[in-house]
Design a protein around this motif. Structure first.
Motif, short mmCIF file in Angstrom:
data_model
loop_
_atom_site.label_atom_id
_atom_site.label_comp_id
_atom_site.label_asym_id
_atom_site.label_seq_id
_atom_site.Cartn_x
_atom_site.Cartn_y
_atom_site.Cartn_z
N SER A 129 -41.70 -54.20 -41.10
CA SER A 129 -42.90 -54.24 -41.93
C SER A 129 -43.74 -55.43 -41.50
CB SER A 129 -42.54 -54.34 -43.42
OG SER A 129 -41.82 -55.53 -43.68
N VAL A 130 -44.95 -55.52 -42.04
CA VAL A 130 -45.82 -56.67 -41.80
C VAL A 130 -46.11 -57.31 -43.15
CG1 VAL A 130 -48.02 -57.50 -40.88
CG2 VAL A 130 -46.85 -55.58 -39.77
N SER A 131 -45.89 -58.63 -43.25
CA SER A 131 -45.99 -59.33 -44.53
C SER A 131 -46.96 -60.50 -44.45
CB SER A 131 -44.60 -59.84 -44.94
OG SER A 131 -44.69 -60.63 -46.11
N ASP A 132 -47.61 -60.79 -45.59
CA ASP A 132 -48.45 -61.98 -45.71
C ASP A 132 -47.81 -63.02 -46.61
OD1 ASP A 132 -48.65 -60.79 -48.18
OD2 ASP A 132 -50.84 -60.68 -48.21
N LYS A 133 -46.52 -62.87 -46.91
CA LYS A 133 -45.84 -63.75 -47.86
C LYS A 133 -45.24 -65.00 -47.22
CE LYS A 133 -44.54 -59.98 -51.02
NZ LYS A 133 -43.41 -59.28 -51.67
N PHE A 134 -45.02 -64.98 -45.90
CA PHE A 134 -44.30 -66.09 -45.27
C PHE A 134 -45.21 -67.22 -44.79
CE2 PHE A 134 -41.49 -62.42 -44.85
CZ PHE A 134 -40.28 -62.94 -45.27
N LEU A 135 -46.37 -66.85 -44.25
CA LEU A 135 -47.27 -67.85 -43.66
C LEU A 135 -48.71 -67.47 -43.96
CD1 LEU A 135 -45.55 -68.25 -40.15
CD2 LEU A 135 -45.46 -69.90 -42.04
N ASP A 136 -49.64 -68.32 -43.53
CA ASP A 136 -51.06 -68.03 -43.71
C ASP A 136 -51.58 -67.10 -42.63
OD1 ASP A 136 -51.00 -69.70 -41.54
OD2 ASP A 136 -52.38 -71.20 -42.37
N ARG A 137 -50.72 -66.52 -41.82
CA ARG A 137 -51.05 -65.46 -40.88
C ARG A 137 -49.99 -64.38 -41.02
NH1 ARG A 137 -49.12 -70.71 -39.84
NH2 ARG A 137 -47.89 -70.86 -37.92
N PRO A 138 -50.27 -63.15 -40.60
CA PRO A 138 -49.31 -62.07 -40.78
C PRO A 138 -47.99 -62.31 -40.03
CG PRO A 138 -51.49 -61.21 -40.26
CD PRO A 138 -51.54 -62.68 -40.01
N VAL A 139 -46.91 -61.86 -40.62
CA VAL A 139 -45.57 -62.00 -40.04
C VAL A 139 -44.91 -60.62 -40.00
CG1 VAL A 139 -43.26 -62.97 -40.36
CG2 VAL A 139 -45.27 -64.40 -40.75
N ILE A 140 -44.37 -60.27 -38.84
CA ILE A 140 -43.64 -59.01 -38.69
C ILE A 140 -42.18 -59.24 -39.08
CG2 ILE A 140 -43.04 -57.12 -37.12
CD1 ILE A 140 -45.25 -58.18 -35.25
N TYR A 141 -41.70 -58.43 -40.03
CA TYR A 141 -40.30 -58.48 -40.45
C TYR A 141 -39.56 -57.38 -39.71
CZ TYR A 141 -36.25 -57.69 -43.53
OH TYR A 141 -34.97 -57.50 -44.02
N VAL A 142 -38.48 -57.74 -39.01
CA VAL A 142 -37.70 -56.78 -38.22
C VAL A 142 -36.23 -56.92 -38.57
CG1 VAL A 142 -37.03 -56.04 -35.91
CG2 VAL A 142 -39.35 -56.90 -36.31
N GLU A 143 -35.58 -55.79 -38.84
CA GLU A 143 -34.14 -55.79 -39.06
C GLU A 143 -33.51 -54.70 -38.21
OE1 GLU A 143 -30.73 -55.23 -42.55
OE2 GLU A 143 -32.83 -55.55 -43.12
N GLY A 144 -32.43 -55.05 -37.53
CA GLY A 144 -31.75 -54.07 -36.70
C GLY A 144 -30.31 -54.47 -36.48
N GLY A 145 -29.46 -53.48 -36.28
CA GLY A 145 -28.05 -53.78 -36.06
C GLY A 145 -27.31 -52.56 -35.55
N GLY A 146 -26.00 -52.57 -35.73
CA GLY A 146 -25.17 -51.46 -35.26
C GLY A 146 -23.71 -51.76 -35.51
N THR A 147 -22.87 -50.83 -35.06
CA THR A 147 -21.42 -50.97 -35.22
C THR A 147 -20.77 -50.96 -33.85
OG1 THR A 147 -21.49 -49.84 -37.36
CG2 THR A 147 -19.35 -49.95 -36.26
N TRP A 148 -19.92 -51.96 -33.63
CA TRP A 148 -19.21 -52.08 -32.37
C TRP A 148 -17.74 -52.33 -32.67
CZ3 TRP A 148 -23.94 -54.09 -33.44
CH2 TRP A 148 -25.00 -53.71 -32.60
#
Length: 235
Positions: A129-148
């Motif tokens: 997602s793209v958020s304006d909550k973290f800084l005074d400029r937009p921040v991209i929130y990325v989550e990813g993972g997997g099972t190994w």
């Protein structure tokens, strides 16, 4: 009486002429030939995608068909999520970023960052997602993972859209689960960002076999974990 009537007649005639002039409709203003029609959000997004991917959203094995146009203080930016069409387990999902300039009713490309962020497995991210909550400029929130080999892990990354280009400003492990690898004393924790103070700090709250919180403080141009090593078991 005759002299008064003679004086009144020209006055009435002048008043009548003035009334006719007041009722005359004003000329309709001609629209400026240089004024460009405003595009609706869907048309703007389509124009941004066309400028960023002139040969189409299929870029080699990756398809960028999930896009968001972000208006920033330094111009429009297209953020695109790409997934691998025929993925292997080791393939990550991708976030591409394109800095654009307005060009009439469309856009022209200023700078491309095809791999602004990579995360996940089997060719895809878990969430973005793209958020304006973290800084005074937009921040991209990325989550990813997997099972190994029975261990499930996920990582969260924050990428700020800076005037000079995207910049990673935080990264932390947000999921650990070894239930697929051990039978006894299995551990499972998942963290979610809770309270955020823009440009100051944020807290990640973990729940599962243990509950705890970790705080990240803005320092030296990034969010850094406070208190040393994370309590999340490493993958």
């Amino acid at each position: 009486m005759r002299r008064a009537a003679a004086l009144l007649l020209p006055a009435l005639m002048l008043a009548g002429c003035g009334g006719n002039q007041a009722q005359k409709p004003a000329p309709t203003p001609t629209p400026s030939a240089s004024a460009a029609p405003a595009l609706d959000p869907a048309a703007r997004l389509a124009a941004a995608v066309k400028a960023s991917f002139p040969e189409g959203v299929n870029q080699g094995p990756i398809t960028f068909d999930d896009n968001k146009l972000v208006d920033t203080a330094f111009g429009p930016v297209l953020v695109s999520h790409g997934h691998v069409r025929d993925p292997a387990h080791v393939d990550a999902g991708t976030i591409a970023v394109h800095y654009l300039d307005a060009d009439g009713t469309g856009f022209k490309l200023r700078k491309a960052y095809p791999k602004a962020a990579e995360s996940g497995s089997f060719g895809d991210l878990a969430e973005w997602s793209v958020s304006d909550k973290f800084l005074d400029r937009p921040v991209i929130y990325v989550e990813g993972g997997g099972t190994w080999q029975g261990y499930t892990c996920s990582f969260t990354t924050l990428v700020a859209l800076e005037p000079e280009g995207p910049k990673e400003v935080a990264s932390f492990q947000s999921v650990y689960d070894n239930g697929g690898a051990v039978e006894d004393n299995a551990q499972s924790v998942r963290g979610k960002i809770g309270a955020i103070r823009k440009g100051v700090d944020f807290t990640v709250k973990f729940e599962g076999t243990r509950s705890f919180a970790e705080r990240y403080v803005w320092r030296d141009g990034k969010y850094q974990r406070e208190g040393g090593e994370s309590q999340v078991p490493s993958c």
